[in-house]
Scaffold this active site. Structure first.
Site, PDB file in Angstrom:
ATOM      1  N   CYS A  32       0.818  -1.217   0.000  1.00 56.05           N
ATOM      2  CA  CYS A  32       0.000   0.000   0.000  1.00 56.05           C
ATOM      3  C   CYS A  32       0.848   1.263   0.000  1.00 56.05           C
ATOM      4  O   CYS A  32       0.473   2.267  -0.612  1.00 56.05           O
ATOM      5  CB  CYS A  32      -0.973   0.009   1.173  1.00 56.05           C
ATOM      6  N   HIS A  85      -1.446   0.664   7.421  1.00 60.13           N
ATOM      7  CA  HIS A  85      -2.119   0.839   6.138  1.00 60.13           C
ATOM      8  C   HIS A  85      -1.822   2.252   5.668  1.00 60.13           C
ATOM      9  O   HIS A  85      -1.490   3.136   6.475  1.00 60.13           O
ATOM     10  CB  HIS A  85      -3.628   0.618   6.283  1.00 60.13           C
ATOM     11  N   ASP A 101      -8.403   4.932  -1.066  1.00 64.19           N
ATOM     12  CA  ASP A 101      -7.927   3.684  -0.477  1.00 64.19           C
ATOM     13  C   ASP A 101      -8.125   2.583  -1.512  1.00 64.19           C
ATOM     14  O   ASP A 101      -9.256   2.204  -1.824  1.00 64.19           O
ATOM     15  CB  ASP A 101      -8.716   3.376   0.802  1.00 64.19           C
TER      16      ASP A 101
END
Length: 209
Positions: A32, A85, A101
């Protein structure tokens, strides 16, 4: 609360995304931090919005155990417990902020207030050791300073836990690996500013939230 989320949804309907559609974005599962770096790079190279309106947001805590709901890894009612994250925050001049996201089942992008409501819920119902913190870094600083040699994705035998991206590792003139400085929620370390959930919402949410 419902009225606020409805207003956020209405604002999103008028918003022109800063990115290509989700399926056209650079994406590698479990990377990510690099996905968001590539998204920042895309925004820099396309002049639809000023880069200074955008931020990389690292979400973690001291125990590296954070619950986030509405993730593709577990799209049902329960949360995924990540060690960290990363999402992109666009503070739009239109008055509503948006979260990008690439791992959520929520809209891409998603209005900030709606994302917080569905993905983070409230700290009041979460044991203190699982409460999330947020390191918010300006996109230009992230592009300039972030580096990863992907060593965190190898096991003790040197095998990849997840296939790495096909493009070269991201590095700077000064570093080949500083990912831990971004994951750290120590405000004395690294770049950007560190917020609690309530501080993050107060800073970037709509005034009515």
């Amino acid at each position: 609360m419902e009225e606020d989320v409805a207003a956020a949804t209405a604002a999103a309907a008028c918003y022109q995304p800063a990115s290509p559609p989700r399926d056209a974005c650079v994406y590698n599962s479990c990377y990510c931090e690099e996905n968001i770096w590539k998204l920042c790079e895309y925004i820099k190279n396309h002049d639809q919005y000023p880069l200074e309106e955008c931020y990389a947001v690292f979400i973690s805590n001291e125990r590296k155990m954070i619950p986030i709901w509405k993730q593709q890894a577990r799209p049902g009612d329960g949360p995924v417990i990540w060690d960290y994250h990363v999402v992109l925050l666009h503070v739009s001049s239109g008055g509503q902020s948006f979260i990008y996201d690439l791992d959520t089942v929520l809209p891409f992008p998603c209005a900030f207030d709606a994302y917080v409501e569905d993905a983070f819920k409230s700290d009041e119902d979460i044991h203190p050791q699982f409460r999330r913190k947020f390191r918010v870094i300006r996109a230009d600083s992230y592009l300039k300073n972030f580096a990863s040699d992907r060593s965190h994705m190898k096991d003790s035998s040197g095998n990849w836990r997840e296939p790495p991206p096909s493009y070269p590792c991201i590095e700077t003139g000064d570093s080949k690996m500083n990912l831990n400085d971004f994951i750290s929620m120590d405000p004395e370390v690294g770049w950007g500013a560190v917020y609690s959930l309530s501080e993050f919402v107060h800073r970037f949410g709509s005034q009515n939230y």
